[in-house]
Enzyme design. Structure first.
Site, PDB file in Angstrom:
ATOM      1  NE  ARG A 165      -1.776  -1.245   3.890  1.00 38.50           N
ATOM      2  CZ  ARG A 165      -2.716  -1.500   4.804  1.00 38.50           C
ATOM      3  NH1 ARG A 165      -3.148  -0.541   5.594  1.00 38.50           N
ATOM      4  NH2 ARG A 165      -3.223  -2.707   4.918  1.00 38.50           N
TER       5      ARG A 165
ATOM      6  CG  ASP B   2       0.692   6.416   3.850  1.00 42.35           C
ATOM      7  OD1 ASP B   2       0.040   5.381   4.069  1.00 42.35           O
ATOM      8  OD2 ASP B   2       1.644   6.789   4.575  1.00 42.35           O
TER       9      ASP B   2
ATOM     10  CE1 TYR C  76       7.304   3.785  -1.048  1.00 44.71           C
ATOM     11  CE2 TYR C  76       8.614   1.946  -0.225  1.00 44.71           C
ATOM     12  CZ  TYR C  76       7.388   2.507  -0.510  1.00 44.71           C
ATOM     13  OH  TYR C  76       6.236   1.800  -0.271  1.00 44.71           O
TER      14      TYR C  76
ATOM     15  NE  ARG D  76       4.352  10.875   4.582  1.00 47.86           N
ATOM     16  CZ  ARG D  76       3.087  10.936   4.986  1.00 47.86           C
ATOM     17  NH1 ARG D  76       2.273   9.903   4.782  1.00 47.86           N
ATOM     18  NH2 ARG D  76       2.627  12.004   5.598  1.00 47.86           N
TER      19      ARG D  76
END
Length: 254
Positions: free
Chosen positions: A49, A51, A112, A197
């Site tokens: 998933r 965000d 990422y 994050r």
């Protein structure tokens, strides 16, 4: 037959990848487009998933089709599927895989990138984090080295996350200047919810010299999310790659 769909999306309009009752998601749009195109209900399973507001240049989802497609047919299917999808979502390719291949559980590595611009740019409003403050990139890279290896990263995980373990094996983590932006790149076998994050926010505190290298060691050891820095905004984050064992992909003619 099972296939992997390789997709990219600009996440500004979406409440993340995973289908949910109270917000538009990428999974919902992909399933709707597939179901319309193939005139039957189609469900897909994603590699993980993301965000709300997070982007992806590569995310895989697996899907089962009754029909067996050859590579040329898969190219045509991807082309036609793109015609049904919104502008913010694109299918890069569709690939045949073994019957038991799983987009989430067979993934061996995920990467990422987090993008920061430090000069105001209206064209990057939803694609990069505008962070004006001067930061010490060398310090941030020194701190990033502490993240490498298999460790418990509960301190960077969203609270009340239902996971069996907080262990992740981070294989790459570094900051660099790419053109006019500061970019953090990180690769691991898995990531916790909100982890990247939270890591970026904490490393920015190191770069601002609000948090020392020793502080970061203590933050990781504490396992407490409240000890780490604030999460960086979602719109600077991109899922850039998901990797799998070669043996799950079916060569043409097999």
């Amino acid at each position: 037959m099972r296939y992997f769909i390789d997709i990219a999306y600009e996440g500004t309009l979406y409440h993340g990848w995973q289908r949910q009752p109270n917000g538009l998601t990428v999974q919902e749009e992909l399933e709707k487009a597939l179901s319309t195109l193939l005139r039957t209900d189609i469900a897909v399973t994603g590699a993980g998933r993301t965000d709300a507001g997070v982007h992806a240049t590569q995310l895989f989802a697996h899907v089962d089709f009754e029909k067996k497609y050859n590579p040329e047919d898969l190219g045509q299917l991807a082309f036609r599927l793109n015609r049904f999808l919104p502008q913010a979502i694109a299918v890069n390719q569709i690939i045949a895989v073994t019957a038991e291949a799983h987009a989430r559980f067979d993934a061996t590595e995920r990467s990422y990138a987090y993008f920061i611009h430090q000069k105001k740019n209206p064209f990057l409003v939803n694609q990069s984090y505008f962070f004006e403050a001067e930061v010490q990139v060398e310090l941030m890279n020194e701190a990033a080295k502490l993240l490498l290896g298999r460790q418990d990263f509960k301190c960077f995980s969203r609270s009340n996350t239902d996971v069996k373990t907080y262990l992740c094996d981070i294989r790459e983590a570094f900051w660099s200047h790419e053109e006019d932006r500061l970019v953090f790149r990180v690769t691991a076998d898995r990531f916790l919810r909100n982890m990247v994050r939270a890591v970026v926010g904490t490393l920015l505190d190191v770069g601002l010299q609000k948090t020392s290298i020793n502080d970061l060691k203590e933050i990781i050891a504490s396992g407490e999310r409240s000890e780490a820095g604030a999460s960086a905004p979602a719109h600077g984050l991109y899922l850039t790659a998901v990797r799998y064992p070669e043996e799950i992909f079916i060569p043409y003619g097999r």
